[in-house]
Design a protein around this motif. Structure first.
Motif, PDB file in Angstrom:
ATOM      1  N   ASN A 672       0.787  -1.339   0.242  1.00 44.01           N
ATOM      2  CA  ASN A 672      -0.012   0.097  -0.156  1.00 44.01           C
ATOM      3  C   ASN A 672       0.781   1.219  -0.030  1.00 44.01           C
ATOM      4  N   ASN A 673       2.080   1.284   0.866  1.00 45.44           N
ATOM      5  CA  ASN A 673       2.836   2.211   0.898  1.00 45.44           C
ATOM      6  C   ASN A 673       4.183   1.915   1.466  1.00 45.44           C
ATOM      7  N   LEU A 674       5.185   2.532   1.244  1.00 45.31           N
ATOM      8  CA  LEU A 674       6.536   2.196   1.615  1.00 45.31           C
ATOM      9  C   LEU A 674       7.538   3.757   1.414  1.00 45.31           C
ATOM     10  N   ASN A 675       7.205   4.365   2.854  1.00 47.31           N
ATOM     11  CA  ASN A 675       7.849   5.621   2.760  1.00 47.31           C
ATOM     12  C   ASN A 675       9.200   5.912   3.632  1.00 47.31           C
ATOM     13  N   PRO A 691      17.451  11.260  11.582  1.00 44.87           N
ATOM     14  CA  PRO A 691      17.186   9.850  11.436  1.00 44.87           C
ATOM     15  C   PRO A 691      16.257   9.603  10.497  1.00 44.87           C
ATOM     16  N   ILE A 692      16.722   8.725   9.518  1.00 45.34           N
ATOM     17  CA  ILE A 692      15.708   8.123   8.450  1.00 45.34           C
ATOM     18  C   ILE A 692      14.531   7.327   9.118  1.00 45.34           C
ATOM     19  N   ARG A 693      13.215   8.074   8.766  1.00 41.67           N
ATOM     20  CA  ARG A 693      12.127   7.247   9.161  1.00 41.67           C
ATOM     21  C   ARG A 693      11.438   6.298   8.122  1.00 41.67           C
ATOM     22  N   MET A 694      11.181   5.367   8.275  1.00 40.46           N
ATOM     23  CA  MET A 694      10.724   4.419   7.302  1.00 40.46           C
ATOM     24  C   MET A 694       9.425   3.771   7.769  1.00 40.46           C
ATOM     25  N   THR A 695       8.158   3.917   7.005  1.00 37.84           N
ATOM     26  CA  THR A 695       6.985   3.432   7.292  1.00 37.84           C
ATOM     27  C   THR A 695       6.354   2.558   6.131  1.00 37.84           C
ATOM     28  N   GLY A 696       5.715   1.721   6.489  1.00 34.95           N
ATOM     29  CA  GLY A 696       4.819   0.990   5.209  1.00 34.95           C
ATOM     30  C   GLY A 696       3.606   0.113   5.743  1.00 34.95           C
ATOM     31  N   GLY A 697       3.029  -0.342   4.982  1.00 31.29           N
ATOM     32  CA  GLY A 697       1.756  -1.072   4.968  1.00 31.29           C
ATOM     33  C   GLY A 697       1.296  -1.770   3.831  1.00 31.29           C
ATOM     34  N   THR A 698       0.595  -2.881   3.986  1.00 30.48           N
ATOM     35  CA  THR A 698      -0.089  -3.711   2.863  1.00 30.48           C
ATOM     36  C   THR A 698      -1.060  -4.212   3.706  1.00 30.48           C
ATOM     37  N   GLN A 699      -2.022  -4.851   2.764  1.00 28.23           N
ATOM     38  CA  GLN A 699      -3.336  -5.702   3.005  1.00 28.23           C
ATOM     39  C   GLN A 699      -2.996  -6.973   2.236  1.00 28.23           C
ATOM     40  N   LEU A 700      -3.525  -8.170   2.778  1.00 26.39           N
ATOM     41  CA  LEU A 700      -3.140  -9.364   2.176  1.00 26.39           C
ATOM     42  C   LEU A 700      -4.699 -10.247   2.241  1.00 26.39           C
ATOM     43  N   PHE A 701      -4.816 -11.288   1.650  1.00 25.23           N
ATOM     44  CA  PHE A 701      -5.872 -12.196   1.808  1.00 25.23           C
ATOM     45  C   PHE A 701      -7.212 -11.169   1.648  1.00 25.23           C
ATOM     46  N   ASN A 703      -7.788  -8.154   1.643  1.00 22.74           N
ATOM     47  CA  ASN A 703      -7.702  -7.059   2.733  1.00 22.74           C
ATOM     48  C   ASN A 703      -8.343  -7.601   3.845  1.00 22.74           C
ATOM     49  N   LYS A 704      -8.373  -8.782   4.355  1.00 22.21           N
ATOM     50  CA  LYS A 704      -8.631  -9.482   5.405  1.00 22.21           C
ATOM     51  C   LYS A 704      -7.460  -9.299   6.824  1.00 22.21           C
ATOM     52  N   MET A 705      -6.187  -9.241   5.955  1.00 19.92           N
ATOM     53  CA  MET A 705      -5.049  -9.032   6.949  1.00 19.92           C
ATOM     54  C   MET A 705      -4.360  -7.700   6.496  1.00 19.92           C
ATOM     55  N   SER A 706      -3.996  -6.841   7.758  1.00 17.20           N
ATOM     56  CA  SER A 706      -3.509  -5.646   7.451  1.00 17.20           C
ATOM     57  C   SER A 706      -2.347  -5.574   8.375  1.00 17.20           C
ATOM     58  N   ILE A 707      -1.163  -5.144   7.427  1.00 15.09           N
ATOM     59  CA  ILE A 707       0.080  -5.315   8.062  1.00 15.09           C
ATOM     60  C   ILE A 707       0.721  -3.561   7.862  1.00 15.09           C
ATOM     61  N   ASN A 708       1.387  -3.392   9.128  1.00 14.33           N
ATOM     62  CA  ASN A 708       1.971  -2.032   9.196  1.00 14.33           C
ATOM     63  C   ASN A 708       3.268  -2.123  10.114  1.00 14.33           C
ATOM     64  N   PHE A 709       4.266  -1.434   9.465  1.00 15.44           N
ATOM     65  CA  PHE A 709       5.646  -1.534  10.083  1.00 15.44           C
ATOM     66  C   PHE A 709       6.221  -0.116  10.127  1.00 15.44           C
ATOM     67  N   GLY A 710       7.333  -0.062  10.790  1.00 20.75           N
ATOM     68  CA  GLY A 710       8.091   0.957  10.776  1.00 20.75           C
ATOM     69  C   GLY A 710       9.512   0.957  11.590  1.00 20.75           C
ATOM     70  N   ALA A 711      10.349   1.817  10.953  1.00 21.29           N
ATOM     71  CA  ALA A 711      11.877   1.804  11.652  1.00 21.29           C
ATOM     72  C   ALA A 711      12.336   2.944  11.533  1.00 21.29           C
ATOM     73  N   THR A 740      17.841   2.179  15.491  1.00 20.06           N
ATOM     74  CA  THR A 740      17.452   2.581  16.795  1.00 20.06           C
ATOM     75  C   THR A 740      15.939   2.058  17.336  1.00 20.06           C
ATOM     76  N   SER A 741      15.032   2.073  16.393  1.00 23.20           N
ATOM     77  CA  SER A 741      13.695   1.398  16.808  1.00 23.20           C
ATOM     78  C   SER A 741      13.013   0.935  15.512  1.00 23.20           C
ATOM     79  N   ALA A 742      11.993  -0.024  16.166  1.00 26.28           N
ATOM     80  CA  ALA A 742      11.323  -0.607  15.117  1.00 26.28           C
ATOM     81  C   ALA A 742      10.027  -1.266  15.430  1.00 26.28           C
ATOM     82  N   ASN A 743       9.228  -1.372  14.703  1.00 27.59           N
ATOM     83  CA  ASN A 743       7.523  -1.804  15.084  1.00 27.59           C
ATOM     84  C   ASN A 743       6.943  -2.399  13.942  1.00 27.59           C
ATOM     85  N   LEU A 744       6.209  -3.279  14.392  1.00 30.98           N
ATOM     86  CA  LEU A 744       5.241  -4.388  13.556  1.00 30.98           C
ATOM     87  C   LEU A 744       3.956  -4.359  14.217  1.00 30.98           C
TER      88      LEU A 744
END
Length: 918
Positions: A672-675, A691-701, A703-711, A740-744
């Motif tokens: 969906n996005n990768l910024n 610092p470089i901020r990376m965020t992203g997200g997508t949807q699978l199956f 649109n039943k599964m939504s995934i969001n991540f960042g670092a 330095t940090s990440a999340n999922l």
């Protein structure tokens, strides 16, 4: 009502040949031309009888010989002799319509009309449908019954309708004159329930007397799973049922549950009444009654339920719940809850007493009612520990809430050129852990729409000058920060902060080199405040002293920014001649952007004070601004000149559709996005790169599964004390960037059916959301608001009929939430939080359902709040059991009761509540 004999009709029509009447004309066509002719053809005269007897019949006597027609004594009315001129009442007040599929036969001698097969007769508001109908004119009676076929099956049973009342008996005997009837083996629907009676006597249009009647809400009326036996009863349709001795039967087995007499109100509209409480026992507070009270049906637009709880140790609580709606205007609900909680007994060391409350209000306006203005409200405020300490069953699924929020707003738009808007908003944010409350009472926002002073009056805007635009925005706030203990007290207003902010943005945009879009803007900002501060150093106390200065003050700032961006499209085509791959193409969309920002220094708004040591020497000067405690921040002290860099990506794929008949490929989303974003400060003396901020997200199956991540990636290194230094990490023997940090976060919602899983627990989820909770049931569901999948009227008629004993499809639903956070800003290299939560339901059979809401803390190695649910559909009844097996809120709740709302108080529930320490 009486049926007139055909012979009388025939005579009167011929004697009054010059008198016209629509009713008599219709009656003559239906009876004279058909019934009399048919009946006379069956009367065979005796042999040798002279025909003179027929010739001398009065029907062929010359009318000149009879100056006055003879009137039958049966229909003679005394009012004809009255000297007052009064209109004669007709013997039949309505037109009689009748029909039958096989035949219609009239017997002249017996004065009976026979209708057979799909027969129907209508007279006024009375309608009878049956397989066999007999009308006896001599007795003014109608007898209707069904038809038995050759194998003895009884079909086409009568359906008697009068007004809105419908009766379905085996047979019926109805007197058209007295309006009375005897009804055998009838089934009559009364306000959601059904009365089944062996013999029913219809006294008039509004009163029925029954003997050994059965009142039930079951669907299977031939073999109801339960009923209330009414040995003698009086039924007034749409109003009431009054009965003598009555008791409950379950599958024809009598139970001791009964009443010596009863009164069942019946109404098609809302009525006021008593709400029966639930009872139970708790170790800390003794026996209790919960959720009992009274329901007030105030009007068709608003209602009110007053509910209360009482515990034998002195604890009590009450609730006010109201719903209101005005079609095409607005709708909403209001609720107030208060509990006075006492634990243990006075004099014991664990004795405690506290009061908690909660206020909820939701209001929404129909968008078409007032297009230029809108009012809305979503309020949830009260004691911070209300949901944690409340012992009412409806709050079971909300005690994990850690924030309460509210918003009440009104907005108005004045159409024109330019357009003017304003709004008033009151907001509330409450942290239930820290008990800190932030409010704005109110926030005012006003704006004037964009103005293009150099745009042409016609045509599109082109170029840097024509696209110049400006607008005006005004924002005013009265901000309050307080605590739970001072909420709604005068002390909460003492430290209120008030201010206004005026902004005038001026911007333009235009194309550069055909493919690039360049925008430039400058922003003027002016802040008004009514309180400032003045700082000084007190050598006696050896500390800085801050004094509040009341009075109007203001500061002004401005800045400049510009950005250049474009959109790049890339297509990777995998199609080859002679091959049809599953993945046919991948499209990559990139949107790079570079921005430049200048923020001047406004150090003229800064002052300083001297810090004096104990020996009287000045050690340092401390700078401050008098606007530090303002609502809209402080003016910028340091000059900054920075460049921002960002890149956003989007990936889509075209795949071959599994449906062979599809003519086009199916599009699916890969990302969906990768910024990526960072900035460089030209005015900084060190650590210029952010610092470089990376965020992203997508949807699978689907649109039943939504995934969001960042670092977060930092290019600078750390020293031995884990402090950031002005050396790049790669030059210090490390990698290009430090993580330095990440999340999922991952959310997965799926079910075996196409419908949403949340629909199965709609009532409970709506209650959770009104309390500020989640909309996925991961925190559990409140007791008393369990699944409505078995409720009446919730079945889909198009669904395939399944076995009553085994559901081979096993419908199920599952909701999963996974979250993990990583922290390494100072070489911790640790998982700061790691949890998995889930909620699901499984229908083991069409009548059995089990569900659970739970979670596991992977970092601390322990289960989170867990709730197990069991439900059983008992046709007209519903049984459910919820259980919290462990934790400080360990408890269970059992309920069995009738689904129908008219008998919803016929129930049994039992609970073991948690013993909460206040």
């Amino acid at each position: 009502m009486t049926f007139q004999k055909p012979s009388h009709t025939f005579t009167k029509i011929h004697l009054k040949a010059l008198y016209t009447n629509n009713f008599k004309l219709l009656f003559a066509l239906s009876f004279t031309l058909f019934i009399n002719m048919y009946s006379f053809s069956q009367d065979i005269p005796k042999k040798g009888a002279p025909i003179k007897a027929i010739v001398k019949d009065s029907i062929i006597v010359d009318q000149t010989d009879l100056p006055q027609p003879e009137v039958s004594e049966k229909v003679q009315d005394s009012i004809l002799k009255d000297t007052t001129k009064t209109k004669k009442k007709e013997l039949l007040e309505h037109i009689v319509d009748y029909k039958a599929t096989d035949y219609t036969s009239f017997n002249q001698k017996l004065q009976k009309l026979y209708l057979y097969n799909e027969a129907e007769i209508t007279y006024g508001d009375m309608n009878i449908k049956a397989g066999n109908i007999t009308i006896d004119y001599s007795k003014n009676e109608v007898y209707a019954r069904g038809i038995k076929d050759s194998i003895g099956d009884y079909s086409q049973a009568p359906i008697f309708t009068q007004g809105t009342n419908v009766v379905e008996p085996d047979s019926i005997l109805f007197n058209t004159k007295t309006q009375k009837a005897l009804i055998y083996n009838s089934k009559t629907e009364q306000s959601g329930g059904t009365v089944i009676a062996e013999i029913t006597k219809k006294e008039n249009d509004s009163v029925y007397f029954i003997s050994r009647g059965k009142y039930t809400t079951a669907q299977d009326l031939e073999d109801p799973e339960y009923y209330i036996l009414l040995r003698k009863a009086k039924v007034v349709p749409g109003k009431k049922i009054v009965t003598g001795l009555a008791n409950l039967f379950i599958y024809d087995v009598p139970t001791p549950l009964g009443l010596p007499f009863g009164f069942f109100p019946q109404s098609e509209k809302q009525t006021s009444g008593i709400l029966f409480p639930a009872f139970g026992e708790q170790n800390q507070r003794g026996y209790f009654l919960q959720n009992g009270g009274y329901y007030f049906a105030i009007s068709d637009y608003v209602d009110l339920a007053v509910l209360g709880d009482y515990y034998t140790n002195g604890s009590y609580g009450f609730r006010f719940e109201s719903n209101y709606a005005l079609r095409y205007k607005f709708r909403g609900n209001f609720g107030f809850r208060y509990e006075n909680l006492i634990a243990s007994e006075r004099g014991f060391p664990d004795y405690s007493k506290s009061t908690v409350y909660n206020l909820r209000w939701s209001h929404s306006q129909d968008g078409k009612s007032s297009p230029n203005s809108r009012f809305s409200a979503s309020v949830n405020l009260g004691s911070s520990n209300y949901y944690r300490t409340s012992i009412n069953q409806v709050n079971t699924g909300s005690f994990l809430n850690n924030t309460l929020s509210s918003s009440v707003s009104y907005s108005k738009t004045f159409q024109g050129d330019p357009q003017v808007n304003f709004s008033l908003t009151a907001t509330h944010q409450q942290n239930t852990n820290t008990e800190q409350i932030n409010m704005t009472l109110p926030t005012f926002q006003g704006s004037v729409g964009r103005i293009f002073p150099f745009a042409p009056k016609t045509g599109s805007k082109k170029g840097i000058i024509q696209n110049v635009n400006l607008q005006y925005n005004l924002r005013g706030e009265n901000r309050i920060q307080t605590s739970d203990s001072l909420f709604f007290k005068k002390e909460m207003f003492q430290d209120a902060k008030t201010g206004f902010q005026h902004t005038i943005p001026l911007s333009t945009n235009f194309k550069v080199f055909k493919y690039f879009s360049l925008s430039a803007s400058t922003n003027y900002n002016e802040v008004w405040t009514f309180k400032t501060i003045e700082k000084s150093f007190d050598p006696t106390e050896n500390k800085a002293v801050t004094e509040t200065v009341n009075g109007f003050d203001s500061f002004r700032t401005y800045n400049f920014s510009t950005s250049l961006g474009t959109t790049i499209y890339g297509m990777f085509d995998f199609k080859k001649e002679g091959k049809d791959p599953k993945i046919q193409a991948i499209r990559h969309v990139m949107r790079p952007s570079i921005s430049y920002n200048i923020n001047p220094s406004f150090d003229k708004y800064y002052d300083s004070y001297e810090v004096v040591s104990a020996d009287g020497l000045t050690t340092s000067d401390v700078e401050y601004t008098r606007f530090e405690q303002g609502v809209f921040g402080v003016p910028n002290k340091n000059f900054s000149s920075s460049m921002g860099i960002s890149l956003s990506n989007n990936l889509e794929a075209k795949v071959k559709d599994k449906d062979s008949t599809a003519t086009e490929s199916k599009k699916i989303i890969l990302l969906n996005n990768l910024n990526f974003s960072t900035s460089y400060n030209f005015a900084g003396d060190s650590l210029q790169w952010s610092p470089i901020r990376m965020t992203g997200g997508t949807q699978l199956f689907k649109n039943k599964m939504s995934i969001n991540f960042g670092a977060t990636l930092d290019p600078y290194a750390l020293d031995n004390n884990n402090n950031k230094i002005a050396d790049f990490n790669i030059n210090n023997g490390g990698s290009l960037f430090r993580l330095t940090s990440a999340n999922l976060t991952l959310n997965y919602s799926l079910s075996s059916k196409d419908n949403k899983a949340d629909d199965k627990n709609k009532n409970g989820i709506e209650e959770n959301m009104r309390s500020g909770g989640r909309d996925d049931g991961l925190f559990g569901l409140p007791d008393g608001y369990t699944s409505d999948r078995f409720d009446e009227g919730n079945k889909n008629e198009d669904e395939e009929e399944v076995s009553q004993f085994y559901n081979f499809k096993i419908p199920w639903s599952l909701r999963i939430a996974y979250a993990v956070n990583y922290n390494n800003s100072r070489r911790q290299n640790e998982i700061s939080s790691h949890s998995l939560m889930f909620s699901g339901d499984i229908e083991l059979s069409p009548k059995w359902s089990v569900g659970a809401s739970s979670g596991y803390d992977l970092r601390n190695q322990g289960f989170t709040y867990t709730q197990l649910r069991f439900e059983r559909d008992l046709l007209s009844w519903r049984m459910n059991f919820s259980w919290v097996p462990f934790s400080s809120r360990a408890s269970w709740y059992f309920f069995i009761g009738i689904k129908s709302t008219i008998l919803k108080d016929l129930k049994y529930d039992k609970r073991n509540q948690p013993d909460l320490q206040l």
